[in-house]
Scaffold this motif. Structure first.
Motif, PDB file in Angstrom:
ATOM      1  N   GLU A   1      24.666  40.917  67.792  1.00  0.00           N
ATOM      2  CA  GLU A   1      25.054  40.221  68.974  1.00  0.00           C
ATOM      3  C   GLU A   1      24.021  40.034  70.011  1.00  0.00           C
ATOM      4  O   GLU A   1      23.857  39.163  70.801  1.00  0.00           O
ATOM      5  N   ALA A   2      23.298  41.225  70.433  1.00  0.00           N
ATOM      6  CA  ALA A   2      22.287  41.213  71.240  1.00  0.00           C
ATOM      7  C   ALA A   2      21.095  40.511  71.037  1.00  0.00           C
ATOM      8  O   ALA A   2      20.545  39.667  71.830  1.00  0.00           O
ATOM      9  N   VAL A   3      20.566  40.489  69.896  1.00  0.00           N
ATOM     10  CA  VAL A   3      19.388  39.859  69.255  1.00  0.00           C
ATOM     11  C   VAL A   3      19.866  38.607  68.402  1.00  0.00           C
ATOM     12  O   VAL A   3      19.474  38.811  67.295  1.00  0.00           O
TER      13      VAL A   3
ATOM     14  N   VAL B   1      10.810  48.233  74.766  1.00  0.00           N
ATOM     15  CA  VAL B   1      11.527  47.397  74.095  1.00  0.00           C
ATOM     16  C   VAL B   1      12.546  46.760  75.132  1.00  0.00           C
ATOM     17  O   VAL B   1      12.960  47.446  75.650  1.00  0.00           O
ATOM     18  N   VAL B   2      12.571  45.412  75.070  1.00  0.00           N
ATOM     19  CA  VAL B   2      13.562  44.888  75.982  1.00  0.00           C
ATOM     20  C   VAL B   2      14.012  43.398  75.198  1.00  0.00           C
ATOM     21  O   VAL B   2      13.368  43.065  74.026  1.00  0.00           O
ATOM     22  N   ILE B   3      15.312  43.073  75.751  1.00  0.00           N
ATOM     23  CA  ILE B   3      15.766  41.879  75.008  1.00  0.00           C
ATOM     24  C   ILE B   3      16.073  40.993  76.247  1.00  0.00           C
ATOM     25  O   ILE B   3      16.644  41.161  77.106  1.00  0.00           O
ATOM     26  N   ASP B   4      15.727  39.766  75.769  1.00  0.00           N
ATOM     27  CA  ASP B   4      15.948  38.521  76.604  1.00  0.00           C
ATOM     28  C   ASP B   4      16.141  37.215  75.850  1.00  0.00           C
ATOM     29  O   ASP B   4      15.238  36.917  74.995  1.00  0.00           O
ATOM     30  N   ASP B   5      17.414  36.675  76.210  1.00  0.00           N
ATOM     31  CA  ASP B   5      17.567  35.375  75.742  1.00  0.00           C
ATOM     32  C   ASP B   5      17.541  35.398  74.177  1.00  0.00           C
ATOM     33  O   ASP B   5      17.349  34.507  73.320  1.00  0.00           O
ATOM     34  N   GLY B   6      18.491  36.728  73.743  1.00  0.00           N
ATOM     35  CA  GLY B   6      18.624  36.910  72.162  1.00  0.00           C
ATOM     36  C   GLY B   6      17.252  37.179  71.260  1.00  0.00           C
ATOM     37  O   GLY B   6      17.412  37.191  70.006  1.00  0.00           O
ATOM     38  N   VAL B   7      15.978  37.399  72.133  1.00  0.00           N
ATOM     39  CA  VAL B   7      14.837  37.664  71.477  1.00  0.00           C
ATOM     40  C   VAL B   7      14.564  39.140  71.869  1.00  0.00           C
ATOM     41  O   VAL B   7      14.634  39.599  73.114  1.00  0.00           O
ATOM     42  N   LEU B   8      14.089  40.024  70.742  1.00  0.00           N
ATOM     43  CA  LEU B   8      13.638  41.366  70.956  1.00  0.00           C
ATOM     44  C   LEU B   8      12.145  41.413  71.295  1.00  0.00           C
ATOM     45  O   LEU B   8      11.363  40.774  70.436  1.00  0.00           O
TER      46      LEU B   8
END
Length: 312
Positions: free
Chosen positions: A258-260, A281-288
């Motif tokens: 769901e996050a990625v 590690v960060v998640i932004d707009d569905g990309v890890l």
């Protein structure tokens, strides 16, 4: 140094040695070199320009034997190294685009070599001897320690250096397939549904800039380590995904997807970190994103995904 003028005329004994030992062998050695590199190569050496540097040594009377030994040494080294690095011959043909091997005196001040080495000039691979060392350590001129820096420092317009390209080929391209497969298995996806973006060109550019800064702590051999370090960042993600049981716990797997939702992982270098001193590690707009600063690149790699559970 001041280059010595070529010999006006070599003695009969020296000319005979040049003919018997070098001229009569040149075409065969050119054939060996060409077959080894997969392209037509020529050897262009002027014995009269080499002889003045004999220093009463080996080359004074056996100039042809000396020249032949230098060329044979190059062929031996290239044969050995091409067996270890699958794309080396392709790189040499591209960087040394004139496809010419020469022998010359080292003119740089201070000298770059104690006895001999090599460089690339005008697309030619030049075997070099120190001014007072003609005939010494002949077989080492194109050893890995001399050849690879020469290829790396050669003029070119490619975005990645020779050392970086070689490291990526030998330490990343094959290994990353297994890493992607593991991530796909943990997520219940096919391999081709998972994207791993090493972002090599941007990483290379940022490390070049950071390395040039005064007091940089970036290791000297960073270019050759680019492939292996990037692979290690992705491997660290796999280890942490296993640790938080992405492949065993349906709820955790669902939360990850769901996050990625783009099922894409990117490595990148950033100016500042949000939650760590070394990497994160960060998640932004569905990309890890696995990220670090240039100064901390390669440090505490195994911790890069330690905060993954907190951001899902």
């Amino acid at each position: 140094m001041v280059r010595l003028p070529p010999a006006e005329k070599l003695s009969l004994a020296v000319r005979k040695n040049v003919r018997d030992e070098w001229s009569n062998s040149q075409s065969d050695l050119e054939k060996q070199l060409s077959e080894l590199l997969g392209e037509t190569w020529a050897v262009d050496i002027n014995p009269s320009a080499i002889w003045p540097y004999h220093n009463d040594g080996y080359a004074k009377e056996s100039l042809g034997s000396c020249i032949k030994a230098y060329v044979e040494g190059v062929i031996w080294q290239l044969k050995y190294l091409s067996g270890r690095y699958s794309n080396l011959t392709e790189e040499i043909n591209s960087i040394c685009h004139a496809h010419v091997l020469t022998l010359d005196v080292e003119e740089a001040t201070p000298p770059r070599f104690s006895y001999g080495g090599c460089d690339v000039q005008d697309g030619k691979l030049r075997v070099l001897f120190a001014e007072k060392s003609l005939g010494t350590n002949i077989s080492d001129c194109c050893s890995e320690g001399n050849l690879f820096p020469a290829l790396n420092n050669a003029p070119g317009d490619k975005p990645l250096s020779f050392s970086a390209r070689l490291g990526i080929k030998s330490d990343y391209e094959d290994q990353i397939k297994g890493t992607r497969h593991q991530i796909a298995e943990l997520l219940g996806k096919a391999d081709d549904e998972v994207t791993l973006d090493p972002n090599f060109e941007e990483t290379h550019a940022k490390l070049v800039a950071a390395k040039s800064a005064k007091g940089s702590g970036i290791r000297d051999d960073w270019q050759g380590a680019l492939g292996s370090y990037t692979a290690s960042y992705f491997d660290a993600l796999v280890s942490h995904m296993k640790y938080i049981k992405v492949g065993d716990d349906e709820l955790v797997q669902e939360g990850f997807l769901e996050a990625v939702d783009k099922v894409k992982v990117v490595f990148r270098i950033v100016d500042t970190l949000k939650n760590s001193s070394y990497c994160e590690v960060v998640i932004d707009d569905g990309v890890l994103y696995l990220q670090c600063t240039a100064e901390r690149w390669g440090t505490n790699i195994n911790d890069v995904a330690s905060g993954l559970m907190d951001i899902l």
